[in-house]
Design a protein around this motif. Sequence first.
Motif, PDB file in Angstrom:
ATOM      1  N   THR A  96      21.418  22.697  22.209  1.00 32.69           N
ATOM      2  CA  THR A  96      22.878  22.982  22.381  1.00 32.69           C
ATOM      3  C   THR A  96      23.716  22.307  21.708  1.00 32.69           C
ATOM      4  OG1 THR A  96      22.920  21.842  24.394  1.00 32.69           O
ATOM      5  CG2 THR A  96      22.573  23.867  24.696  1.00 32.69           C
ATOM      6  N   ASN A  97      23.151  20.978  20.939  1.00 35.24           N
ATOM      7  CA  ASN A  97      23.908  19.959  20.270  1.00 35.24           C
ATOM      8  C   ASN A  97      23.347  19.848  18.940  1.00 35.24           C
ATOM      9  OD1 ASN A  97      25.581  18.060  19.721  1.00 35.24           O
ATOM     10  ND2 ASN A  97      24.319  16.390  20.764  1.00 35.24           N
ATOM     11  N   ALA A  98      23.349  21.106  18.164  1.00 36.17           N
ATOM     12  CA  ALA A  98      22.995  21.211  16.920  1.00 36.17           C
ATOM     13  C   ALA A  98      23.313  20.175  15.700  1.00 36.17           C
ATOM     14  CB  ALA A  98      23.221  22.511  16.210  1.00 36.17           C
ATOM     15  N   ALA A  99      22.151  19.194  15.279  1.00 29.74           N
ATOM     16  CA  ALA A  99      22.509  18.232  14.316  1.00 29.74           C
ATOM     17  C   ALA A  99      22.927  18.782  13.152  1.00 29.74           C
ATOM     18  CB  ALA A  99      21.480  17.239  14.276  1.00 29.74           C
ATOM     19  N   PRO A 100      23.658  17.993  12.366  1.00 28.83           N
ATOM     20  CA  PRO A 100      23.835  18.671  10.925  1.00 28.83           C
ATOM     21  C   PRO A 100      22.720  18.519  10.026  1.00 28.83           C
ATOM     22  CG  PRO A 100      25.098  16.357  11.277  1.00 28.83           C
ATOM     23  CD  PRO A 100      24.310  16.952  12.548  1.00 28.83           C
ATOM     24  N   ALA A 103      12.723  14.871  11.874  1.00 30.96           N
ATOM     25  CA  ALA A 103      13.699  14.095  12.245  1.00 30.96           C
ATOM     26  C   ALA A 103      15.129  14.436  12.316  1.00 30.96           C
ATOM     27  CB  ALA A 103      13.883  12.746  11.242  1.00 30.96           C
ATOM     28  N   ARG A 104      15.747  14.538  13.394  1.00 29.74           N
ATOM     29  CA  ARG A 104      17.147  15.349  13.653  1.00 29.74           C
ATOM     30  C   ARG A 104      18.157  14.509  14.100  1.00 29.74           C
ATOM     31  NH1 ARG A 104      16.933  21.236  15.390  1.00 29.74           N
ATOM     32  NH2 ARG A 104      15.379  20.308  16.730  1.00 29.74           N
ATOM     33  N   GLY A 105      19.310  14.251  13.408  1.00 33.74           N
ATOM     34  CA  GLY A 105      20.357  13.565  13.895  1.00 33.74           C
ATOM     35  C   GLY A 105      21.432  13.718  13.193  1.00 33.74           C
ATOM     36  N   ALA A 106      22.567  12.838  13.545  1.00 32.78           N
ATOM     37  CA  ALA A 106      23.730  12.790  12.735  1.00 32.78           C
ATOM     38  C   ALA A 106      23.879  11.565  11.967  1.00 32.78           C
ATOM     39  CB  ALA A 106      24.894  13.016  13.629  1.00 32.78           C
ATOM     40  N   SER A 107      22.943  10.617  11.996  1.00 32.91           N
ATOM     41  CA  SER A 107      23.146   9.358  11.048  1.00 32.91           C
ATOM     42  C   SER A 107      21.928   8.771  11.278  1.00 32.91           C
ATOM     43  CB  SER A 107      23.932   8.430  11.800  1.00 32.91           C
ATOM     44  OG  SER A 107      23.477   7.803  12.980  1.00 32.91           O
ATOM     45  N   ALA A 108      21.683   7.908  10.238  1.00 30.78           N
ATOM     46  CA  ALA A 108      20.236   7.283   9.873  1.00 30.78           C
ATOM     47  C   ALA A 108      19.883   6.330  11.104  1.00 30.78           C
ATOM     48  CB  ALA A 108      20.288   6.280   8.769  1.00 30.78           C
ATOM     49  N   GLN A 109      20.935   5.898  11.926  1.00 30.27           N
ATOM     50  CA  GLN A 109      20.584   5.122  13.201  1.00 30.27           C
ATOM     51  C   GLN A 109      20.260   6.099  14.414  1.00 30.27           C
ATOM     52  OE1 GLN A 109      23.289   4.772  11.257  1.00 30.27           O
ATOM     53  NE2 GLN A 109      23.221   2.749  10.441  1.00 30.27           N
ATOM     54  N   TYR A 120      18.820   9.310  15.765  1.00 29.65           N
ATOM     55  CA  TYR A 120      17.952  10.505  15.283  1.00 29.65           C
ATOM     56  C   TYR A 120      16.980  10.582  16.375  1.00 29.65           C
ATOM     57  CZ  TYR A 120      14.919   7.526  12.896  1.00 29.65           C
ATOM     58  OH  TYR A 120      14.057   6.452  12.487  1.00 29.65           O
ATOM     59  N   ASP A 121      16.378  11.828  16.618  1.00 31.34           N
ATOM     60  CA  ASP A 121      15.285  11.914  17.108  1.00 31.34           C
ATOM     61  C   ASP A 121      14.186  12.417  16.314  1.00 31.34           C
ATOM     62  OD1 ASP A 121      17.148  13.625  19.685  1.00 31.34           O
ATOM     63  OD2 ASP A 121      16.322  11.540  19.967  1.00 31.34           O
ATOM     64  N   THR A 122      12.947  12.238  16.814  1.00 33.51           N
ATOM     65  CA  THR A 122      11.925  12.802  15.972  1.00 33.51           C
ATOM     66  C   THR A 122      10.789  13.523  17.083  1.00 33.51           C
ATOM     67  OG1 THR A 122      10.471  10.747  16.373  1.00 33.51           O
ATOM     68  CG2 THR A 122      11.921  10.937  14.468  1.00 33.51           C
ATOM     69  N   ALA A 123       9.943  14.581  16.297  1.00 35.33           N
ATOM     70  CA  ALA A 123       8.981  15.258  17.031  1.00 35.33           C
ATOM     71  C   ALA A 123       7.794  15.600  15.908  1.00 35.33           C
ATOM     72  CB  ALA A 123       9.673  16.580  17.364  1.00 35.33           C
ATOM     73  N   SER A 124       6.668  15.573  16.427  1.00 40.86           N
ATOM     74  CA  SER A 124       5.537  15.746  15.503  1.00 40.86           C
ATOM     75  C   SER A 124       4.611  16.699  16.005  1.00 40.86           C
ATOM     76  CB  SER A 124       4.889  14.401  14.971  1.00 40.86           C
ATOM     77  OG  SER A 124       4.001  13.982  15.910  1.00 40.86           O
ATOM     78  N   GLN A 125       3.891  17.397  15.069  1.00 40.88           N
ATOM     79  CA  GLN A 125       3.004  18.178  15.381  1.00 40.88           C
ATOM     80  C   GLN A 125       1.735  18.020  14.743  1.00 40.88           C
ATOM     81  OE1 GLN A 125       2.136  20.917  17.617  1.00 40.88           O
ATOM     82  NE2 GLN A 125       4.037  21.239  18.425  1.00 40.88           N
ATOM     83  N   LEU A 126       0.410  17.868  15.105  1.00 39.95           N
ATOM     84  CA  LEU A 126      -0.797  18.021  14.110  1.00 39.95           C
ATOM     85  C   LEU A 126      -0.705  19.184  13.197  1.00 39.95           C
ATOM     86  CD1 LEU A 126      -2.998  16.058  14.063  1.00 39.95           C
ATOM     87  CD2 LEU A 126      -4.549  17.709  15.426  1.00 39.95           C
ATOM     88  N   ASN A 127      -0.821  19.032  11.868  1.00 37.37           N
ATOM     89  CA  ASN A 127      -0.903  20.174  11.064  1.00 37.37           C
ATOM     90  C   ASN A 127      -2.239  20.705  10.944  1.00 37.37           C
ATOM     91  OD1 ASN A 127      -0.264  22.053   9.236  1.00 37.37           O
ATOM     92  ND2 ASN A 127       0.308  20.577   7.566  1.00 37.37           N
ATOM     93  N   CYS A 154      13.723  11.803   4.814  1.00 35.90           N
ATOM     94  CA  CYS A 154      14.174  13.053   4.403  1.00 35.90           C
ATOM     95  C   CYS A 154      15.459  13.332   5.073  1.00 35.90           C
ATOM     96  CB  CYS A 154      13.109  13.858   4.841  1.00 35.90           C
ATOM     97  SG  CYS A 154      11.580  14.191   3.745  1.00 35.90           S
ATOM     98  N   LEU A 155      15.560  12.844   6.356  1.00 43.17           N
ATOM     99  CA  LEU A 155      16.923  13.155   7.051  1.00 43.17           C
ATOM    100  C   LEU A 155      17.923  12.336   6.464  1.00 43.17           C
ATOM    101  CD1 LEU A 155      18.473  13.964   9.534  1.00 43.17           C
ATOM    102  CD2 LEU A 155      17.649  11.821  10.830  1.00 43.17           C
ATOM    103  N   VAL A 156      17.815  11.196   5.933  1.00 42.40           N
ATOM    104  CA  VAL A 156      18.960  10.226   5.372  1.00 42.40           C
ATOM    105  C   VAL A 156      19.160  11.174   4.079  1.00 42.40           C
ATOM    106  CG1 VAL A 156      19.300   8.325   3.773  1.00 42.40           C
ATOM    107  CG2 VAL A 156      18.117   7.975   6.145  1.00 42.40           C
ATOM    108  N   ALA A 157      18.344  11.551   3.247  1.00 35.55           N
ATOM    109  CA  ALA A 157      18.698  12.510   2.118  1.00 35.55           C
ATOM    110  C   ALA A 157      19.417  13.772   2.459  1.00 35.55           C
ATOM    111  CB  ALA A 157      17.251  12.734   1.247  1.00 35.55           C
TER     112      ALA A 157
END
Lengths: 338, 433
Positions: free
Chosen positions: A6-10, A24-30, A32-39, A330-333
Amino acid sequence: MAHSETNAAPAVGLDIGTSRLVLARGASAQDYDTASQLNAFVTIPYARLTENVLKKESVPHTVQGGHIVVHGSESERFADLLNVETRRPMTRGVLNPSEPDSLALMRQMIASLVGANSRLRDQQRLCFSIPAAPLGTDDNVTYHEATLREMLVDMGFEVKAVNEGLAVVYAELESTNYTGIGISCGGGLCNVCLAYLSVPVLSFSIDKAGDYIDQRAASVTGELANRVRLQKEDSFHLNGASPNKIHQVLGVHYDEMIQALVQGLKEAFLGARSMPKLGRPIPLVLSGGTAMPRGFRERFEKHLRAAEFPIPLAEIRMAENPMTTTAKGCLVAALAEL
Amino acid sequence: MGVDAQLPREHSLERIASRAGQITDPVARLRFLQGAMSEVAEPAGHALPSRTVTWPFLAWFRVWARPLRRRLQPHARRLEPLLRHRTAWAGALALGLLLIVPSQTMVPSNTGAPAARLATPAAGSVKPPTPATARIPSPSDVWLVETRDGIEIYSNGLQIETRETEANTPRRYRPYRLRSDLALAADERTRPAGVVYHTTESHLAAFAPENNRQLVRAGAGLLSWVRQNRSYHYVIDRFGRIWRVVPESDVAHHAGNSTWADADWAYLNLNHSFLGVAFEAQTNAGDQTTAVTPAQVHAARVLTEMLRAKYRWVAGNCVTHAQVSVNPSNMMVGYHTDWASHFPFAELGLDDNYALPLASLSVFGFRYDAAFLQRTGAARWQGLARADRQLWEEAQRQRTTVAALRSRLQERYKRLYAALKSASPHEEKNNGS
C-alpha cells in the motif's frame, strides 16, 4: 522483509544473479527494504496431496503437466530432501539456454519478490543488473539483457539496466564521488567495474565464481554441488583449519578463483587504453555471496598486492551488506533517474 | 571488456568533483555527477568537439547552463529572446543561481528511449509438440490421388495448381559434412533437403468480400512476378490455393545468401538444397503476428505433410527465411527477416524450430544484434542462446576464446562461399522477399 504494497516506493533495484534474485525497494539510499529468492527450482512428481501441502505452507510452486515445480528459496530444501541438484534458470551470469522455461520461472520469482499488486508497478522505475562479458571472450549479453528488459517492461515497470560492478560502486562509493573499483563475486561470474565520478571506465567479468568452486569441490568429493554450497555458506573459513575434506577442497578452489580474479584484474588494467589520471589512490570494494567467507578479503588483498596491481589502492574492503550491495546500487541508479 | 568512456579535461573534472562533494544525499550526488559527466564526457572513440577545448571557461558554464536551459524549456516561447543568446545569458544566470539554487534540482537526461510496452505474452507461448507432430510422415500417409484440369489432388486434401509452373535450372548440390570440418559430400544431390518458408511482401488488400476483385488481381499479379523470376517453388495465396511455380526438381531463387545445418550436414546458399514456399503475406516485426488466413495455414500444413512424406525430412529442416538469411558482407544474420516471429510451426505439425541453434552462429561464426532481436519479438529464440552456448562450449573444448573461434569459423565460411560462387558464377541473385 515485509514490503508494504500500500506504500509503493518510487523505485526498485533488482539484482538478477545466477544464484540469487535480490530486490531493494525504497525512496532513498538510506531507507529501503530488501528481499531475496534463490534463483533455482526443482521438479517433483505431481500428487494432489503434495500440492495441497505446498499451498498450505505457502511454498511458491507451479503445476506443469505431471510435475510440480518448486521455485525460489524452498527449492533448496526439496532438492536436499530428494537428494537431487537444484536446476538453474541462469548460468554463468546469463539465461540458461538448456532450461526452456527459465524466463517464465524467473518471471514468477520476480513477481513474488515485487508483490502481486501490478497496479503499483505502473511508472515505477526499476533498474536491474546485467553482467559484463567475461574477459577474453566475445560472449554476447545482448540477448540476455534484451530478454530481461522486455519481460520487466511487460510486468509494468520503466526499466533501465546497469552493469553489476558499477552497481557496487553506486552502493558503496558515494564518499569518493563514485570513484573506485567495485567487484561483485556472485555465483556465475565475478563482475568488475572501475568508475570515475560515476562514469564506468572499464568493466569486465571473470567466469570463475561461486558455482565454479561448488562444482569443482563437488566433483572431487562426490557430494552434490548444492550440499557443498550449503557448507560453504554455513561454516567455511579461508585461512582457517579445515575440519573436513569439503572445507579443504573449498580452500583450494577458492584460492584458484581468487588468483584468476587477481590475474584478470591485472591484465585488464594493464591492457586498458585511455585510463583516467586518478590523482590519488582509489578504494576497491568487494561484495557478493562468494566473497563472504571469513578470510576472503585478506586472501584477496594478499594476492593482489603480490601481483603488483598497477592502480594505487587506498583500501580494499568488504561492502557493508555483501548480499544486497548490487540490489542497493541498482536502487540508487533507479532513484537517480527520478 | 568494455572501455566505456573517454574523460574530459582535468580542470572540468576537478570542479565537478568539488561541487559533488558538497552534496550530502548520495542519490542527489549521483544524479549531479551523471548529468555533469554526460555533458562533458564523450563516448570512447569520439573526439571532443573543439569548442569545448578552446573555451574551457565556457565549457565550465555549459555544465551549469544546459541543465538550466532544460528546466526553462517549457517556457521557451516567453523566454525566446533570452534563449537566443542562451550561452551568454545562461552563463551569467548560472553564476548567479549557483549562489541560491541547490544543485539537486538539476535532473540529467542520460537514458535512451523508454522500452515499448509489449502486448503479447513472453516466451513459452508456443505449445510444445507432442511426439506425434514431430514424426516424419510416411509415404503411405500422403499420396497423389489424381491430376485433373491442371490440379494435383492428394490423399490428405492437398490440392496443387500446376498451370503456372515454369521450369528452371535443375537442382544439383553437395552439402558439407558437419563432423568432418565441413568437407564437401562426395555425391551430388538432387532431392531437396528441406523447405524455407517466406512471405511475399507483396501488396495486400484487406481480406474482405468487398475486396474480392482486388484480392484476385493482386494474387494474379504476384504469381506472374514469381513465375517471371522463378522466386519460389510454391506460393500459397490468401484463399489458401497452392500454386506450384517452379518444379521441385529445379532451383528457385528464394534464399540467396543463407545457411542451415541439421544433425549431419551443413548447407550454404539454400536455393539449390531447399524448396521455397511463400505465403502471400507481409511480415510484421517483433510481437505483431504476421497476418495469414486460416486457409493459408491449412494449405501450408497439408503441403508440408506431403513434402515431408515424399522427401523424409526431419522437422528441423522446415525453417523460416529469418532463420537462414545471412549477410556475408558484415557477417550478421537476419538480412531478410520474414517469419522472424510467430511462424505457426505447431499448426503445421512441426516442432518449435525457433528453439534450434542457429547454424549461422555456431557453425559459421555469424553474429546478431539488438535490431535483429527486435524483429524476433518477445518470444526470444532459444536457438540464439543455444547457438551462443554451443560456440562457448566448443571454444572451451578447443581451449581458445570465443572471439578466436568465431574468427576461424568466419574464415572458413568465406572460403566455402568463395568456392561456391566461383563454381556457379551465373547464379541469379535472390529475388525472394
